[in-house]
Design an enzyme around this catalytic site. Structure first.
Site, PDB file in Angstrom:
ATOM      1  N   ARG A  61       0.858  -1.194   0.000  1.00 32.97           N
ATOM      2  CA  ARG A  61       0.000   0.000   0.000  1.00 32.97           C
ATOM      3  C   ARG A  61       0.890   1.238   0.000  1.00 32.97           C
ATOM      4  O   ARG A  61       1.380   1.643   1.064  1.00 32.97           O
ATOM      5  CB  ARG A  61      -0.914   0.036   1.230  1.00 32.97           C
ATOM      6  N   CYS A 128     -16.588   6.199   4.168  1.00 30.65           N
ATOM      7  CA  CYS A 128     -15.712   5.035   4.307  1.00 30.65           C
ATOM      8  C   CYS A 128     -15.810   4.448   5.725  1.00 30.65           C
ATOM      9  O   CYS A 128     -16.784   4.709   6.451  1.00 30.65           O
ATOM     10  CB  CYS A 128     -14.274   5.375   3.941  1.00 30.65           C
ATOM     11  N   ASP A 200      -5.749   8.264   5.935  1.00 23.76           N
ATOM     12  CA  ASP A 200      -4.711   7.347   5.500  1.00 23.76           C
ATOM     13  C   ASP A 200      -3.353   8.020   5.564  1.00 23.76           C
ATOM     14  O   ASP A 200      -2.329   7.358   5.703  1.00 23.76           O
ATOM     15  CB  ASP A 200      -5.013   6.842   4.090  1.00 23.76           C
ATOM     16  N   LYS A 236      -0.063   8.733  11.363  1.00 25.58           N
ATOM     17  CA  LYS A 236      -0.481   8.869   9.959  1.00 25.58           C
ATOM     18  C   LYS A 236       0.229  10.054   9.298  1.00 25.58           C
ATOM     19  O   LYS A 236       0.132  10.244   8.087  1.00 25.58           O
ATOM     20  CB  LYS A 236      -1.994   9.073   9.873  1.00 25.58           C
TER      21      LYS A 236
END
Length: 311
Positions: A61, A128, A200, A236
């Site tokens: 990722r 989400c 993210d 993050k």
């Protein structure tokens, strides 16, 4: 190299493991398994094996600073240790266990800081799925607040359904919405509502990288005067963006949007090109604040502290 590392990478890439926190934790566990099973006789050989495993996991990722930061933490502590190889292997396993405990503690802190933001007898809009957001809402519910949560379904993989199911099963009034009714939900919520999302990545400019569609929801919320908060751990923050590097945006497979069978069903004579980015970037100007283990901070205040911590 253990097959479990490759398996973990595949599961991260296919979204069988999803959510930045879950991805980072799974990667750290994979590193611990590598250390435990290693036949390396020297520190250099062990660290080389762990570095190779880390590279495989990071590539799964690209837009996951939490993943990169967790792996960097394990490798850095391993390099700093003066322990002999057997003790170093055990040390890596202990580090992984401690990382999981630290992550859980931070999630509880985020829930404690975020719960008071949820309006009693009000409403919340989600886009989400975020484990940190789930904890914030459950904390507010446990504190006796009554509220409704509008969950955008979040195509093409419908993570919003996961959010709606989890909240509904917890006893929270959850409404599953198609993505295109974000504005309708905001109008129903009124000015007392808030928007909660995860993260993210957070850049050095305080911009928020999150699930594709977040930027659009943020722009709508800003236009209606609705506050938007990102609930996330400080890890993050992406220190690589301090030097001007852009946060990479992962492009997902076209088949997530349109399979060959679906294309034939809808009359396509050949497969069309598909634009399917996993994330988008929401400017810091549209983010009211970040809810982290440090409290609720403006983007500018968060970046200042995160820069000092992670530089």
């Amino acid at each position: 190299m253990l097959g479990s590392t490759a398996k973990t990478a595949r599961e991260i890439r296919s979204l069988r493991i999803q959510g930045a926190e879950a991805i980072a934790s799974a990667a750290v566990e994979a590193m611990a398994a590598e250390a435990h099973a290693s036949k390396a006789k020297t520190k250099a050989a062990l660290l080389k094996e762990l570095g190779q495993a880390a590279n495989i996991l990071k590539q799964a990722r690209p837009t996951e600073p939490a993943l990169r930061n967790s792996l960097r933490f394990i490798l850095a502590r391993g390099r700093q240790s003066d322990a002999a190889v057997p003790e170093l292997k055990r040390f890596i396993v202990i580090l992984a266990r401690d990382y999981a405990k630290h992550s859980l503690l931070n999630k509880k802190k985020i829930a404690g800081h975020g719960g008071p933001l949820v309006p009693n007898n009000g409403a919340v809009l989600l886009h989400c799925h975020s484990s940190s957001v789930m904890r914030v809402l459950k904390k507010a519910h446990d504190d006796g607040k009554k509220f409704k949560v509008y969950c955008l379904e979040t195509r093409p993989l419908y993570q919003g359904r996961t959010s709606a199911a989890e909240l509904s099963n917890y006893g929270i009034d959850a409404v599953l919405c198609v993505d295109s009714c974000a504005e309708t939900a905001l109008l129903k919520m009124g000015r007392r509502g808030i928007v909660l999302v995860g993260a993210d990545a957070v850049t050095a400019d305080g911009d928020l990288v999150n699930k594709i569609g977040t930027a659009g929801v943020a722009a709508l919320a800003y236009g209606y005067g609705t506050r938007l908060y990102s609930c996330t751990g400080s890890h993050k923050f992406d220190p690589l963006t301090l030097g001007g590097k852009s946060e990479p945006i992962e492009e997902r497979a076209a088949e997530e949007v349109l399979t060959t069978a679906d294309a034939a069903k809808w009359g396509f004579k050949r497969m069309p090109r598909v634009l399917n980015p996993a994330f988008d970037l929401t400017p810091a100007s549209l983010v009211t604040g970040f809810v982290t283990e440090w409290g609720v901070q403006s983007p500018k205040a968060f970046v200042k502290r995160a820069t000092a911590e992670y530089r």
